[in-house]
Write a protein that holds these residues in place. Structure first.
Motif, PDB file in Angstrom:
ATOM      1  N   GLY A  14       0.799  -1.222   0.058  1.00  0.00           N
ATOM      2  CA  GLY A  14      -0.059  -0.156   0.017  1.00  0.00           C
ATOM      3  C   GLY A  14       0.926   1.267   0.047  1.00  0.00           C
ATOM      4  O   GLY A  14       1.831   1.261   0.512  1.00  0.00           O
ATOM      5  N   HIS A  15       0.147   2.144  -0.687  1.00  0.00           N
ATOM      6  CA  HIS A  15       0.879   3.757  -0.641  1.00  0.00           C
ATOM      7  C   HIS A  15       2.137   3.885  -1.400  1.00  0.00           C
ATOM      8  O   HIS A  15       2.459   2.737  -2.195  1.00  0.00           O
ATOM      9  N   GLY A  16       3.078   4.643  -1.134  1.00  0.00           N
ATOM     10  CA  GLY A  16       4.464   4.664  -1.728  1.00  0.00           C
ATOM     11  C   GLY A  16       4.679   6.037  -2.434  1.00  0.00           C
ATOM     12  O   GLY A  16       3.615   6.680  -2.613  1.00  0.00           O
ATOM     13  N   GLN A  29       6.724   5.743   8.658  1.00  0.00           N
ATOM     14  CA  GLN A  29       6.043   5.948   7.456  1.00  0.00           C
ATOM     15  C   GLN A  29       5.447   4.557   6.964  1.00  0.00           C
ATOM     16  O   GLN A  29       6.361   3.585   7.054  1.00  0.00           O
ATOM     17  N   GLU A  30       4.153   4.512   6.860  1.00  0.00           N
ATOM     18  CA  GLU A  30       3.464   3.126   6.621  1.00  0.00           C
ATOM     19  C   GLU A  30       3.863   2.759   5.240  1.00  0.00           C
ATOM     20  O   GLU A  30       4.041   1.341   5.340  1.00  0.00           O
ATOM     21  N   LYS A  31       4.120   3.354   4.472  1.00  0.00           N
ATOM     22  CA  LYS A  31       4.508   2.866   3.131  1.00  0.00           C
ATOM     23  C   LYS A  31       6.123   2.048   3.155  1.00  0.00           C
ATOM     24  O   LYS A  31       6.184   1.191   2.467  1.00  0.00           O
ATOM     25  N   ILE A  83      -1.013  -5.209   1.494  1.00  0.00           N
ATOM     26  CA  ILE A  83      -0.317  -5.078   2.856  1.00  0.00           C
ATOM     27  C   ILE A  83      -0.283  -3.527   3.096  1.00  0.00           C
ATOM     28  O   ILE A  83      -0.176  -2.562   2.431  1.00  0.00           O
ATOM     29  N   HIS A  84      -1.023  -3.448   4.528  1.00  0.00           N
ATOM     30  CA  HIS A  84      -1.062  -1.878   5.021  1.00  0.00           C
ATOM     31  C   HIS A  84      -0.636  -2.115   6.391  1.00  0.00           C
ATOM     32  O   HIS A  84      -0.634  -3.225   7.141  1.00  0.00           O
ATOM     33  N   VAL A  85      -0.653  -0.831   7.186  1.00  0.00           N
ATOM     34  CA  VAL A  85      -0.553  -0.566   8.571  1.00  0.00           C
ATOM     35  C   VAL A  85      -1.624   0.075   8.855  1.00  0.00           C
ATOM     36  O   VAL A  85      -1.893   1.062   8.162  1.00  0.00           O
ATOM     37  N   ASP A  86      -2.306  -0.058   9.948  1.00  0.00           N
ATOM     38  CA  ASP A  86      -3.540   0.769  10.465  1.00  0.00           C
ATOM     39  C   ASP A  86      -2.944   2.016  11.338  1.00  0.00           C
ATOM     40  O   ASP A  86      -2.009   2.000  11.620  1.00  0.00           O
TER      41      ASP A  86
HETATM   42 ZN   LIG Z   1      -2.887   2.055   4.295  1.00  0.00          ZN
END
Ligand SMILES: [Zn+2]
Length: 234
Positions: A14-16, A29-31, A83-86
């Motif tokens: 996810g993201h980036g 950072q989640e990404k 795949i992500h982080v909450d």
């Molecule tokens: Zn996310």
């Protein structure tokens, strides 16, 4: 020609790029976590002759949901794992959870496809029926609805297996899969699940998510669950 019968898994980090995703109290950072875990999962899968993993991104680049969905349309893979982080305003909240698409959103996606068909790669059987009955909207809708019910069962079963494996190694936020209307999960040609690997807004979890050990635990759990699921299909 090499005939490949491997199970194809699209692993989506996810993201980036310009979109960092959620940010932790210490600035993580989640990404970065998403790509680290996605790379580990794809490595485990590709080391196993049973699987072939495809990554939507391998580096820190920006990809819109629209771009990602275009990619899914052109790949008839067996499964998409995003795949992500909450994150949460409540800093005490922690643990992993899994999301799958809501039924309403899926029906909406099917209807808009029937109104304005675009090029989507389906399985051979589905493709043949859709081609043969090009002008029978009712039949086409029935077929796609049936397929989405089938996907839902696959998603639920895989999600439950992943949660079971994750539970042995890390904390869970929710013990069963949740339903949501998420764009990334809304492709009508591939079963899709989204894994929130923990809460970046929880200071302890932010610390853990940064470590290779923790990332490996998560990747390993997901790999084992997939192995278990697809082994039982054969
Ligand atoms: Zn996310």
């Amino acid at each position: 020609m090499h005939q490949s019968k491997k199970i194809e898994i699209i692993v989506d980090a996810g993201h980036g790029g310009q979109d960092p995703g959620a940010i932790g109290q210490k600035g993580l950072q989640e990404k970065k976590i998403n790509i680290a875990i996605a790379l580990k999962i794809s490595k485990l899968l590709n080391h196993d002759h049973m699987f072939h993993a495809i990554l939507t991104r391998k580096t820190d680049i920006y990809l819109s949901i629209k771009k990602r969905k275009e990619f899914f349309k052109k790949h008839h893979a067996n499964l998409l794992i995003s795949i992500h982080v909450d994150s949460s305003k409540k800093k005490s909240v922690s643990g992993a959870s899994i999301w799958i698409i809501s039924k309403n959103r899926m029906y909406r996606e099917i209807n808009s496809y029937l109104k304005k068909p675009s090029i989507i790669l389906f399985s051979k059987q589905i493709e043949n029926i859709l081609k043969e009955h090009q002008h029978d909207i009712f039949l086409k809708k029935t077929i796609l609805d049936l397929q989405s019910n089938d996907f839902k069962e696959i998603e639920l079963e895989i999600a439950q297996k992943i949660l079971k494996e994750l539970k042995k190694k890390i904390k869970l936020h929710k013990k069963s899969p949740n339903y949501a209307s998420l764009g990334i999960l809304s492709s009508i040609n591939i079963p899709s699940i989204l894994i929130e690997t923990g809460f970046i807004t929880n200071i302890l979890e932010e610390q853990k998510l940064k470590t290779t050990i923790y990332q490996n635990k998560i990747a390993q759990a997901i790999y084992l669950a997939l192995k278990n699921y697809f082994n039982h299909l054969n």
